[in-house]
Each structure stands twice: as C-alpha cells, then as structure tokens.
Design a protein around this motif. Structure first.
Motif, PDB file in Angstrom:
ATOM      1  N   HIS A  64      -4.717  17.222  -9.716  1.00  0.00           N
ATOM      2  CA  HIS A  64      -3.746  18.317  -9.719  1.00  0.00           C
ATOM      3  C   HIS A  64      -4.106  19.332  -8.642  1.00  0.00           C
ATOM      4  N   PRO A  65      -3.695  19.106  -7.413  1.00  0.00           N
ATOM      5  CA  PRO A  65      -4.055  20.033  -6.342  1.00  0.00           C
ATOM      6  C   PRO A  65      -3.372  21.386  -6.521  1.00  0.00           C
ATOM      7  N   TYR A  66      -4.023  22.415  -6.018  1.00  0.00           N
ATOM      8  CA  TYR A  66      -3.434  23.753  -6.063  1.00  0.00           C
ATOM      9  C   TYR A  66      -2.135  23.764  -5.262  1.00  0.00           C
ATOM     10  N   LEU A  67      -1.098  24.297  -5.830  1.00  0.00           N
ATOM     11  CA  LEU A  67       0.178  24.507  -5.146  1.00  0.00           C
ATOM     12  C   LEU A  67       0.607  25.944  -5.361  1.00  0.00           C
ATOM     13  N   PRO A  68       1.249  26.551  -4.382  1.00  0.00           N
ATOM     14  CA  PRO A  68       1.717  27.923  -4.573  1.00  0.00           C
ATOM     15  C   PRO A  68       2.898  27.958  -5.545  1.00  0.00           C
ATOM     16  N   TYR A  69       3.219  29.160  -6.009  1.00  0.00           N
ATOM     17  CA  TYR A  69       4.474  29.336  -6.728  1.00  0.00           C
ATOM     18  C   TYR A  69       5.612  29.068  -5.744  1.00  0.00           C
ATOM     19  N   TYR A  70       6.783  28.760  -6.281  1.00  0.00           N
ATOM     20  CA  TYR A  70       7.987  28.600  -5.469  1.00  0.00           C
ATOM     21  C   TYR A  70       9.055  29.536  -5.997  1.00  0.00           C
ATOM     22  N   GLU A  71       9.871  30.034  -5.096  1.00  0.00           N
ATOM     23  CA  GLU A  71      10.953  30.965  -5.419  1.00  0.00           C
ATOM     24  C   GLU A  71      12.289  30.265  -5.237  1.00  0.00           C
ATOM     25  N   THR A  72      13.233  30.558  -6.123  1.00  0.00           N
ATOM     26  CA  THR A  72      14.598  30.093  -5.980  1.00  0.00           C
ATOM     27  C   THR A  72      15.526  31.172  -6.535  1.00  0.00           C
ATOM     28  N   ARG A  73      16.753  31.228  -6.004  1.00  0.00           N
ATOM     29  CA  ARG A  73      17.708  32.263  -6.424  1.00  0.00           C
ATOM     30  C   ARG A  73      19.064  31.644  -6.724  1.00  0.00           C
ATOM     31  N   SER A  74      19.796  32.338  -7.594  1.00  0.00           N
ATOM     32  CA  SER A  74      21.160  31.924  -7.906  1.00  0.00           C
ATOM     33  C   SER A  74      22.076  33.137  -7.810  1.00  0.00           C
ATOM     34  N   ILE A  75      23.209  32.967  -7.161  1.00  0.00           N
ATOM     35  CA  ILE A  75      24.197  34.053  -7.071  1.00  0.00           C
ATOM     36  C   ILE A  75      25.443  33.741  -7.896  1.00  0.00           C
ATOM     37  N   ASP A  76      25.397  32.625  -8.657  1.00  0.00           N
ATOM     38  CA  ASP A  76      26.556  32.233  -9.465  1.00  0.00           C
ATOM     39  C   ASP A  76      26.170  32.016 -10.930  1.00  0.00           C
ATOM     40  N   ALA A  77      25.343  32.935 -11.444  1.00  0.00           N
ATOM     41  CA  ALA A  77      24.926  32.928 -12.851  1.00  0.00           C
ATOM     42  C   ALA A  77      24.162  31.661 -13.238  1.00  0.00           C
ATOM     43  N   GLY A  78      23.467  31.054 -12.305  1.00  0.00           N
ATOM     44  CA  GLY A  78      22.618  29.915 -12.601  1.00  0.00           C
ATOM     45  C   GLY A  78      23.264  28.552 -12.483  1.00  0.00           C
ATOM     46  N   VAL A  79      24.492  28.497 -11.989  1.00  0.00           N
ATOM     47  CA  VAL A  79      25.150  27.192 -11.816  1.00  0.00           C
ATOM     48  C   VAL A  79      24.475  26.416 -10.692  1.00  0.00           C
ATOM     49  N   THR A  80      24.215  27.065  -9.574  1.00  0.00           N
ATOM     50  CA  THR A  80      23.491  26.448  -8.463  1.00  0.00           C
ATOM     51  C   THR A  80      22.333  27.356  -8.075  1.00  0.00           C
ATOM     52  N   TRP A  81      21.341  26.747  -7.420  1.00  0.00           N
ATOM     53  CA  TRP A  81      20.131  27.467  -7.026  1.00  0.00           C
ATOM     54  C   TRP A  81      19.819  27.176  -5.561  1.00  0.00           C
ATOM     55  N   SER A  82      19.216  28.160  -4.906  1.00  0.00           N
ATOM     56  CA  SER A  82      18.796  27.969  -3.520  1.00  0.00           C
ATOM     57  C   SER A  82      17.665  26.950  -3.459  1.00  0.00           C
ATOM     58  N   LYS A  83      17.396  26.477  -2.263  1.00  0.00           N
ATOM     59  CA  LYS A  83      16.260  25.570  -2.074  1.00  0.00           C
ATOM     60  C   LYS A  83      14.968  26.300  -2.424  1.00  0.00           C
ATOM     61  N   LEU A  84      14.007  25.558  -2.964  1.00  0.00           N
ATOM     62  CA  LEU A  84      12.721  26.138  -3.309  1.00  0.00           C
ATOM     63  C   LEU A  84      11.969  26.556  -2.050  1.00  0.00           C
ATOM     64  N   VAL A  85      11.419  27.767  -2.085  1.00  0.00           N
ATOM     65  CA  VAL A  85      10.658  28.312  -0.963  1.00  0.00           C
ATOM     66  C   VAL A  85       9.284  28.713  -1.492  1.00  0.00           C
ATOM     67  N   PRO A  86       8.195  28.270  -0.848  1.00  0.00           N
ATOM     68  CA  PRO A  86       6.869  28.655  -1.343  1.00  0.00           C
ATOM     69  C   PRO A  86       6.633  30.158  -1.218  1.00  0.00           C
ATOM     70  N   VAL A  87       5.941  30.703  -2.205  1.00  0.00           N
ATOM     71  CA  VAL A  87       5.529  32.108  -2.183  1.00  0.00           C
ATOM     72  C   VAL A  87       4.093  32.106  -1.670  1.00  0.00           C
ATOM     73  N   ARG A  88       3.912  32.525  -0.436  1.00  0.00           N
ATOM     74  CA  ARG A  88       2.591  32.459   0.205  1.00  0.00           C
ATOM     75  C   ARG A  88       1.575  33.343  -0.511  1.00  0.00           C
ATOM     76  N   GLY A  89       0.404  32.751  -0.759  1.00  0.00           N
ATOM     77  CA  GLY A  89      -0.701  33.510  -1.339  1.00  0.00           C
ATOM     78  C   GLY A  89      -0.582  33.770  -2.827  1.00  0.00           C
ATOM     79  N   ALA A  90       0.392  33.157  -3.483  1.00  0.00           N
ATOM     80  CA  ALA A  90       0.568  33.389  -4.924  1.00  0.00           C
ATOM     81  C   ALA A  90       0.703  32.055  -5.639  1.00  0.00           C
ATOM     82  N   GLY A  91      -0.062  31.886  -6.676  1.00  0.00           N
ATOM     83  CA  GLY A  91       0.011  30.684  -7.485  1.00  0.00           C
ATOM     84  C   GLY A  91      -1.134  30.683  -8.459  1.00  0.00           C
ATOM     85  N   SER A  92      -0.934  30.122  -9.610  1.00  0.00           N
ATOM     86  CA  SER A  92      -1.962  30.080 -10.638  1.00  0.00           C
ATOM     87  C   SER A  92      -1.324  29.508 -11.881  1.00  0.00           C
ATOM     88  N   ALA A  93      -1.627  30.105 -13.015  1.00  0.00           N
ATOM     89  CA  ALA A  93      -1.011  29.681 -14.271  1.00  0.00           C
ATOM     90  C   ALA A  93       0.396  30.272 -14.365  1.00  0.00           C
TER      91      ALA A  93
END
Length: 91
Positions: free
Chosen positions: A46-75
C-alpha cells in the motif's frame, strides 16, 4: 461516490472507482468539494498516495477529474468550512 469513465464533464456516479475514505462539504457558491483518500501507505503493498480533490457544480450528479492535493495525505480526510475558508485535516 466517484467514477472512472471520463466524459467531457468528468466522472459519473454510475461508474465505480475504488477509494478508501472521503469527506465532502458544500461551498459558499453551492458547489460540492470532496477530498478522497486513495491509500495511506500502511504497508509494503500500500504505497503512500496523496489525497485527491474533486468538485461538483450540479449537486453531485457529475464530478470533476480527480486532482492530487500536493503535500497532503494520510488517514481519513476531514473537511470543515469556517467563514468561507476550507480547512483540511487528516489523522
């Protein structure tokens, strides 16, 4: 919550994507922000991976592509909105 098929807008609900844990908040403009933990790096397979961010502008019907959050990740990520500012923590 998220999907793998990437159309013009991003990801769709009906397309499953493995993730470990996530948190989500509603932003001031009504859009949704989600931070996703893909893995915490807890072991040889289980290699360390950063958190990923995604956004929705249509109440969660669709989501943006996942983008890594640099320097942040853990439990499990935790999000909190205070006076319009988004705070991210993980533990």
């Amino acid at each position: 919550m998220l999907g793998t098929k990437e159309g013009g807008a991003g990801l769709l609900w009906s397309d499953p994507l493995w993730h470990a844990e996530m948190d989500m908040v509603v932003l001031k403009d009504g859009s949704l922000l989600s931070i996703v933990r893909m893995d915490a790096g807890d072991g040889r397979d289980h290699p360390y991976l950063p958190y990923y961010e995604t956004r929705s502008i249509d109440a969660g019907v669709t989501w943006s592509k996942l983008v890594p959050v640099r320097g942040a990740g853990s439990a499990r990520p935790r999000l909190l909105v205070l006076d319009g500012a988004v705070l991210l923590s993980g533990g």
